[in-house]
Motif scaffolding. Structure first.
Motif: not given
Lengths: 373, 75
Positions: A53, B45-46, B26, B14-15, A78, B22, B18-19, B53, B40-42, A49-50, B49-50
Motif C-alpha cells: 500500500i 481474511s485480508d 497510524k 478491496c483494497p 487490488s 492502515k 485495508i488502505v 503481518s 466486502d467479503k474479501g 497487496y496490503f 492476515a494484515w
C-alpha cells in the motif's frame, strides 16, 4: 505505458500454449497457498497487496524487466491498485487479470476431443478449478455432461454451431462445483439425467440415469454404465463405444475419493469393484475422459485431458494396488481436505438451498479436491 | 466491545478497506482498539492476515446482517 487489462481467456491460452507468464499474486498468503494459477510456463510470486500500500520499491528488484508482469488478486480491485503502482514506478509491461481469480475460476476453454458420426465430442476445461465437462454433438443435436454453473458457455457454443441441446447429464451428485445441468436442461426444454441412487434428497424433477437406458444424440449412442464408488449412484457414460466419461471415479493420474457424502467405509468396496472389475473388463482402447484433473501436466498440447483405459491400468497408481486392505487404507486415510463448502454445494445441487449468484461463486472458490491425492 | 475509534468502510471494495484501516491505525496509540466495519467479503481474511503481518491483534470479528465488524488492537 498504461496498465493493461487481460482476460481470463487470454491467460488460459498462454497456460495451454505454455507461453511464458510471470504472475504477481497479491492475495493473502493463505489464499495463495490454497489455490493459484499454475502451469509449466508460469512463474508466480506472492506478495499481499496490503504490504504494498505504501509503495512497491521493496519488490522492484525481484520483478523481471524483460517480460510482462500479470498482477492477480481475488476480484481485481487490488491488482489494479498494485498494477498502477508498478506502472508509476516505471515498469513498462504490466497488466492485471480482469475479474481476478473469480473470473479465472469461471473460465471454460472448449477443446475438441475427436470426431463422432455427424459431429464431434468437446471437452470444456475449467482451468481454474480443474473441472471437465463435455458436449456431444451429432446431426444438429447436442448433449452436455457434468455441466458447470456457467451454462451460457454451453448454450452459446451450441448456438454458434446451430445445435439443439436435447439433454444434460450429471454422472453423479457433485460436491465440488455447482451443477448447471438442471438449469440448462430447463432452459432448453431438454431432459436432465441424474443417477437415482444419488437423487434421494433432490427436490426437483429429473430423469433417472440408469444402465440399460441408452440415450441417442443424432447418430451417437450414450450408454450409461453403473460405476459406484465416489458416490453410490456414480454412473459412467460410454459414448459411441469409443469414449468412456468416468465422472469422478477414475482420473488420469488418480482415482475418486469415496468420502464426500460421509460414507467412505461403505463405498470403498464399490469403488474397488468398479475400478478392479467393471472397468477392467471393458475395452482397453476406450478413451477415458474424466470430470476432473488435478495437475496442469495432465493437459496435452491442445489442452485436452484424456488417456486410454489400458494405459491407465499401466501407470495410474490407484489402479495398481494389489491388496484390498492397502486399497482401503489409500482411499480412506490421509485424504486431502474436502472441497470448499462441499456440504452447501451438495445441498445446492439437490435443490435444497438456492444461494444467490455471488454466494455460489464464493462457494466454488478453490481447487476441486475430488481425487484421493 | 469498546473501541477508541470506529472506521466505516461499508460499500468499499478491496483494497480500500485495508488502505483506510492502515491510515486510521497510524493516528492511534499502541494498545488502542479500532473498530472496522466492512461489507466486502474479501476483507474478512485480508484484515486478519494484515493484522497478523503487522503484529496487531485481531481481538474479535463478527458478521451481522451482511456487515463484518472487526476489533483490532494496535501493536
Amino acid at each position: 505505458m498504461a496498465l493493461k487489462q487481460k482476460q481470463a481467456s487470454e491467460v488460459a491460452t498462454k497456460v495451454i500454449n505454455q507461453d511464458e507468464l510471470f504472475i504477481l499474486d497479491v492475495r493473502n498468503e493463505e489464499a495463495y497457498g490454497d489455490w493459484k494459477i499454475e502451469g509449466a510456463s508460469v512463474t508466480s510470486m506472492n506478495v499481499p497487496y496490503f504490504d504494498l500500500i505504501d509503495g512497491v520499491e521493496e519488490i522492484l528488484p525481484k520483478l523481471p524487466r524483460d517480460k510482462e508482469i500479470l498482477v492477480v488478486c481475488a476480484k481485481e480491485g487490488s491488482s489494479i491498485f498494485v498494477g498502477e503502482e508498478l506502472v508509476e514506478a516505471g515498469l513498462e509491461n504490466v497488466s492485471y487479470l480482469s475479474g481476478g481469480m473469480k473470473a479465472w475460476s469461471e473460465h471454460l476453454e472448449p477443446v475438441k476431443v475427436g470426431d463422432l458420426p455427424g459431429g464431434a465430442l468437446y471437452q470444456f476445461v475449467r482451468l481454474g478449478k480443474g473441472c471437465l465437462s463435455y458436449l456431444i454433438e451429432s446431426n444438429g443435436e447436442a448433449a452436455v455432461v457434468d455441466a458447470n454453473r456457467m451454462i451460457e458457455n454451453y448454450s452459446s457454443f451450441a448456438e454458434n454451431k446451430g445445435l439443439t441441446i436435447k439433454a444434460t447429464f450429471d454422472t453423479h451428485l457433485h460436491a465440488d462445483h455447482i451443477s448447471g445441468g438442471k438449469t440448462l436442461a430447463d432452459q432448453v426444454n431438454g431432459m436432465y439425467y441424474l443417477p437415482e441412487e444419488d437423487a434421494g434428497e433432490v427436490t426437483f424433477d429429473y430423469t433417472a440415469l440408469k444402465e440399460g437406458s441408452t440415450v441417442t444424440v443424432g447418430e451417437v449412442t450414450i450408454e450409461p454404465i453403473y460405476s459406484p464408488g465416489h458416490t453410490i449412484g456414480s454412473t459412467s457414460l460410454m459414448v459411441h463405444d469409443a469414449y468412456l466419461l468416468t465422472g469422478d471415479i477414475l482420473f488420469v493420474e488418480s482415482i475418486g475419493r469415496p468420502d464426500l457424502a460421509g460414507k467412505a467405509e461403505d463405498w470403498v468396496q464399490d469403488l474397488r469393484t468398479t475400478l478392479y472389475n467393471r472397468y477392467k473388463e471393458m475395452a482397453g482402447e476406450l478413451v477415458v475422459l474424466p470430470a476432473h484433473f488435478s495437475k496442469m501436466a495432465e493437459l496435452d498440447e491442445k489442452g485436452l485431458v484424456s488417456a486410454k483405459l489400458q494405459d491407465l491400468y499401466q501407470k495410474n497408481d490407484g489402479l495398481n494396488v494389489e491388496k484390498e486392505e492397502d486399497f482401503r487404507k489409500m482411499v480412506t486415510e490421509n485424504l486431502p481436505p474436502q472441497p470448499n463448502a462441499y456440504q452447501e454445494i451438495r445441498e445446492t445441487n439437490m435443490g435444497k438451498i438456492n444461494p444467490d449468484e455471488e454466494t455460489k461463486r464464493e462457494m466454488e472458490i478453490g481447487p476441486n479436491r475430488c481425487a484421493v491425492n | 466491545m469498546d473501541a477508541q475509534k470506529t472506521l466505516d468502510t461499508k460499500g468499499l471494495a478491496c483494497p480500500m478497506p485495508i488502505v483506510k484501516t492502515k491510515k486510521a491505525m497510524k493516528d492511534m496509540e499502541s494498545g488502542e482498539v479500532l473498530e472496522v466495519q466492512a461489507t466486502d467479503k474479501g476483507a474478512q481474511s485480508d484484515l486478519a492476515a494484515w493484522a497478523k503481518s503487522g503484529g496487531h491483534e485481531l481481538m474479535k470479528s463478527e458478521e451481522t446482517d451482511g456487515v463484518f465488524y472487526f476489533w483490532i488492537k494496535k501493536a
